[in-house]
Write a protein that holds these residues in place. Structure first.
Motif, PDB file in Angstrom:
ATOM      1  N   ASP A 174     -98.699  45.023 -34.028  1.00 50.54           N
ATOM      2  CA  ASP A 174     -97.482  44.460 -34.715  1.00 50.54           C
ATOM      3  C   ASP A 174     -96.749  45.778 -35.458  1.00 50.54           C
ATOM      4  O   ASP A 174     -97.313  46.814 -35.858  1.00 50.54           O
ATOM      5  N   ALA A 175     -95.179  45.771 -35.064  1.00 54.60           N
ATOM      6  CA  ALA A 175     -94.345  47.007 -35.572  1.00 54.60           C
ATOM      7  C   ALA A 175     -93.325  46.247 -36.370  1.00 54.60           C
ATOM      8  O   ALA A 175     -92.870  46.146 -36.179  1.00 54.60           O
ATOM      9  N   VAL A 176     -93.994  45.663 -37.876  1.00 55.43           N
ATOM     10  CA  VAL A 176     -93.351  44.668 -37.968  1.00 55.43           C
ATOM     11  C   VAL A 176     -93.197  44.531 -39.751  1.00 55.43           C
ATOM     12  O   VAL A 176     -94.285  45.451 -40.235  1.00 55.43           O
ATOM     13  N   GLU A 177     -91.752  45.246 -40.849  1.00 57.13           N
ATOM     14  CA  GLU A 177     -91.752  45.472 -42.042  1.00 57.13           C
ATOM     15  C   GLU A 177     -91.347  44.208 -42.325  1.00 57.13           C
ATOM     16  O   GLU A 177     -91.345  42.816 -42.206  1.00 57.13           O
ATOM     17  N   LEU A 178     -92.254  43.958 -44.128  1.00 54.68           N
ATOM     18  CA  LEU A 178     -91.838  42.312 -44.613  1.00 54.68           C
ATOM     19  C   LEU A 178     -91.029  42.560 -45.800  1.00 54.68           C
ATOM     20  O   LEU A 178     -91.489  43.515 -46.876  1.00 54.68           O
ATOM     21  N   LEU A 179     -90.366  41.238 -45.720  1.00 55.42           N
ATOM     22  CA  LEU A 179     -89.282  42.069 -47.082  1.00 55.42           C
ATOM     23  C   LEU A 179     -89.471  40.106 -47.817  1.00 55.42           C
ATOM     24  O   LEU A 179     -89.234  39.266 -47.280  1.00 55.42           O
ATOM     25  N   THR A 180     -89.992  40.311 -49.211  1.00 57.12           N
ATOM     26  CA  THR A 180     -89.701  38.558 -50.108  1.00 57.12           C
ATOM     27  C   THR A 180     -88.860  39.215 -50.856  1.00 57.12           C
ATOM     28  O   THR A 180     -88.651  39.385 -51.615  1.00 57.12           O
ATOM     29  N   LEU A 181     -87.777  37.710 -50.935  1.00 57.64           N
ATOM     30  CA  LEU A 181     -86.610  38.226 -51.610  1.00 57.64           C
ATOM     31  C   LEU A 181     -86.794  37.548 -52.832  1.00 57.64           C
ATOM     32  O   LEU A 181     -88.137  36.440 -52.892  1.00 57.64           O
ATOM     33  N   SER A 188     -85.858  34.305 -53.986  1.00 57.99           N
ATOM     34  CA  SER A 188     -85.741  33.652 -53.845  1.00 57.99           C
ATOM     35  C   SER A 188     -87.148  32.882 -53.367  1.00 57.99           C
ATOM     36  O   SER A 188     -86.663  31.370 -52.833  1.00 57.99           O
ATOM     37  N   GLY A 189     -87.890  33.444 -52.988  1.00 52.63           N
ATOM     38  CA  GLY A 189     -89.035  32.855 -51.548  1.00 52.63           C
ATOM     39  C   GLY A 189     -88.882  33.101 -50.142  1.00 52.63           C
ATOM     40  O   GLY A 189     -89.791  32.694 -50.120  1.00 52.63           O
ATOM     41  N   GLU A 190     -87.571  33.759 -50.126  1.00 56.17           N
ATOM     42  CA  GLU A 190     -87.533  33.547 -48.553  1.00 56.17           C
ATOM     43  C   GLU A 190     -88.186  34.910 -48.448  1.00 56.17           C
ATOM     44  O   GLU A 190     -88.147  36.258 -48.782  1.00 56.17           O
ATOM     45  N   VAL A 191     -88.994  35.033 -46.822  1.00 52.42           N
ATOM     46  CA  VAL A 191     -89.435  35.683 -46.873  1.00 52.42           C
ATOM     47  C   VAL A 191     -88.750  36.479 -45.236  1.00 52.42           C
ATOM     48  O   VAL A 191     -88.205  36.122 -44.406  1.00 52.42           O
ATOM     49  N   LEU A 192     -88.160  37.446 -45.367  1.00 52.87           N
ATOM     50  CA  LEU A 192     -87.692  38.451 -43.903  1.00 52.87           C
ATOM     51  C   LEU A 192     -88.409  39.416 -42.963  1.00 52.87           C
ATOM     52  O   LEU A 192     -89.143  39.579 -43.711  1.00 52.87           O
ATOM     53  N   THR A 193     -88.393  39.328 -41.980  1.00 56.04           N
ATOM     54  CA  THR A 193     -88.685  40.541 -41.474  1.00 56.04           C
ATOM     55  C   THR A 193     -88.014  40.583 -39.754  1.00 56.04           C
ATOM     56  O   THR A 193     -87.112  40.755 -39.825  1.00 56.04           O
ATOM     57  N   ALA A 194     -88.691  42.118 -39.939  1.00 52.31           N
ATOM     58  CA  ALA A 194     -88.210  43.101 -39.170  1.00 52.31           C
ATOM     59  C   ALA A 194     -88.456  44.402 -38.680  1.00 52.31           C
ATOM     60  O   ALA A 194     -90.055  44.893 -38.493  1.00 52.31           O
ATOM     61  N   GLU A 195     -88.411  44.653 -37.415  1.00 47.97           N
ATOM     62  CA  GLU A 195     -88.528  45.783 -36.368  1.00 47.97           C
ATOM     63  C   GLU A 195     -88.575  46.163 -36.628  1.00 47.97           C
ATOM     64  O   GLU A 195     -88.023  46.876 -37.509  1.00 47.97           O
ATOM     65  N   HIS A 196     -89.667  47.186 -36.924  1.00 45.63           N
ATOM     66  CA  HIS A 196     -89.737  48.772 -36.676  1.00 45.63           C
ATOM     67  C   HIS A 196     -90.091  49.667 -35.852  1.00 45.63           C
ATOM     68  O   HIS A 196     -91.568  49.786 -36.221  1.00 45.63           O
ATOM     69  N   GLY A 197     -89.740  50.365 -34.659  1.00 46.90           N
ATOM     70  CA  GLY A 197     -90.583  50.927 -34.253  1.00 46.90           C
ATOM     71  C   GLY A 197     -91.022  50.541 -32.783  1.00 46.90           C
ATOM     72  O   GLY A 197     -90.815  49.404 -33.028  1.00 46.90           O
ATOM     73  N   SER A 198     -91.765  51.358 -31.361  1.00 48.69           N
ATOM     74  CA  SER A 198     -92.015  51.173 -30.779  1.00 48.69           C
ATOM     75  C   SER A 198     -93.338  49.643 -31.087  1.00 48.69           C
ATOM     76  O   SER A 198     -94.263  50.653 -31.378  1.00 48.69           O
ATOM     77  N   ARG A 199     -94.358  49.040 -30.182  1.00 50.39           N
ATOM     78  CA  ARG A 199     -95.458  48.244 -30.448  1.00 50.39           C
ATOM     79  C   ARG A 199     -96.445  48.874 -29.028  1.00 50.39           C
ATOM     80  O   ARG A 199     -95.281  49.046 -28.056  1.00 50.39           O
ATOM     81  N   LEU A 200     -97.331  49.393 -29.899  1.00 48.66           N
ATOM     82  CA  LEU A 200     -97.708  50.363 -29.122  1.00 48.66           C
ATOM     83  C   LEU A 200     -99.499  49.981 -28.510  1.00 48.66           C
ATOM     84  O   LEU A 200     -99.861  49.810 -29.475  1.00 48.66           O
ATOM     85  N   TRP A 201     -99.850  49.824 -27.791  1.00 46.45           N
ATOM     86  CA  TRP A 201    -101.142  49.929 -27.001  1.00 46.45           C
ATOM     87  C   TRP A 201    -102.082  50.770 -27.805  1.00 46.45           C
ATOM     88  O   TRP A 201    -101.632  51.858 -27.998  1.00 46.45           O
ATOM     89  N   PRO A 228     -95.675  43.722 -24.590  1.00 44.90           N
ATOM     90  CA  PRO A 228     -94.363  44.602 -25.876  1.00 44.90           C
ATOM     91  C   PRO A 228     -93.200  44.090 -25.072  1.00 44.90           C
ATOM     92  O   PRO A 228     -92.865  44.051 -23.124  1.00 44.90           O
ATOM     93  N   PRO A 229     -91.857  44.197 -25.806  1.00 45.05           N
ATOM     94  CA  PRO A 229     -90.737  43.663 -25.010  1.00 45.05           C
ATOM     95  C   PRO A 229     -90.599  45.086 -23.335  1.00 45.05           C
ATOM     96  O   PRO A 229     -91.544  46.094 -23.946  1.00 45.05           O
ATOM     97  N   LEU A 230     -89.745  44.617 -22.904  1.00 45.98           N
ATOM     98  CA  LEU A 230     -89.279  45.741 -22.210  1.00 45.98           C
ATOM     99  C   LEU A 230     -88.231  46.715 -22.438  1.00 45.98           C
ATOM    100  O   LEU A 230     -87.933  46.644 -23.514  1.00 45.98           O
ATOM    101  N   LYS A 231     -88.713  48.242 -22.474  1.00 46.76           N
ATOM    102  CA  LYS A 231     -88.247  49.489 -22.945  1.00 46.76           C
ATOM    103  C   LYS A 231     -86.896  49.951 -21.747  1.00 46.76           C
ATOM    104  O   LYS A 231     -86.849  49.551 -20.644  1.00 46.76           O
ATOM    105  N   ALA A 232     -85.794  50.486 -22.787  1.00 48.67           N
ATOM    106  CA  ALA A 232     -85.126  50.699 -22.061  1.00 48.67           C
ATOM    107  C   ALA A 232     -85.156  51.695 -21.073  1.00 48.67           C
ATOM    108  O   ALA A 232     -85.992  52.635 -21.220  1.00 48.67           O
ATOM    109  N   GLY A 233     -84.193  51.401 -19.834  1.00 48.60           N
ATOM    110  CA  GLY A 233     -84.899  52.183 -18.961  1.00 48.60           C
ATOM    111  C   GLY A 233     -85.848  51.338 -17.171  1.00 48.60           C
ATOM    112  O   GLY A 233     -85.629  51.500 -16.175  1.00 48.60           O
TER     113      GLY A 233
END
Length: 208
Positions: A27-34, A36-49, A158-163
């Protein structure tokens, strides 16, 4: 003759004697714990085999043949094609990328009526130019071709790339990606009296 890049499957990855390998899509995911106990995730960069390869035990001459090619591939800018050697071949060699949506789903055309492309199957295609880019995706749901050879929608990872564009030829029987060696990952292993064993290397997909 000097090797040209990317080195084709027959000249390296399909030709070397592999004892075991991994084939992964981290995965290419960042995790942030607030607070309040809420956990947020967000992608960073491309997923590469990426993967690791352990070469089979072989006589010294055979092993050095492989190592010589690996040492060329350690050069900056060197690349080679990789295939998921463990995948089951789909009952169709090629198709066409007919339609895409949401950057995650696609439909294929050009298949024989009734051909099934199972969940977990791999597919690849090229896109872009200067350089040509190699896309490899795995189906997250099965698709079946109708009487006109057109499949239903299927999500890919992974998701389709631009182009990525429709009308592109898609390879199902021998999907490939373009890879480079992970720096400092090549190990020659143990050289015994007659045989060499335990040679390894790691690779990672490149989109350039």
């Amino acid at each position: 003759m000097a090797m040209s890049f990317p080195v084709g499957l027959a000249d390296f990855f399909r030709d070397v004697a592999i004892d075991s390998m991994t084939f992964e899509l981290p995965d290419a995911v960042e995790l942030l714990t607030l607070g309040s106990g809420e956990v947020l995730t967000a992608e960073h960069g491309s997923r590469l085999w990426r993967g690791s390869v352990t070469l089979a035990t072989r006589r010294h001459a055979v092993l050095e043949d492989i190592m010589a090619r690996l040492r060329v591939l350690q050069r900056p800018g060197a690349s080679f094609l990789v295939s998921p050697r463990h995948h089951e071949r789909v009952g169709a060699g090629a198709a066409t990328l007919n339609t895409i949506r949401n950057g995650r789903e696609l439909r294929l055309s050009g298949l024989a009526a009734g051909v099934s492309v199972p969940r977990g199957a791999y597919l690849s295609f090229t896109y872009g130019s200067s350089p040509t880019r190699y896309a490899l995706h795995q189906l997250a749901e099965a698709m079946v071709a109708d009487s006109a050879g057109l499949t239903g929608w299927g999500e890919v990872v992974p998701p389709l790339k631009a182009g990525t564009t429709t009308g592109t030829a898609v390879q199902l029987a021998a999907p490939v990606l373009k890879a480079v060696l992970v720096p400092k990952s090549v190990r020659a292993g143990q050289l015994r009296s007659v045989l060499g064993e335990g040679a390894t290397f790691d690779w990672i997909q490149t989109l350039r």
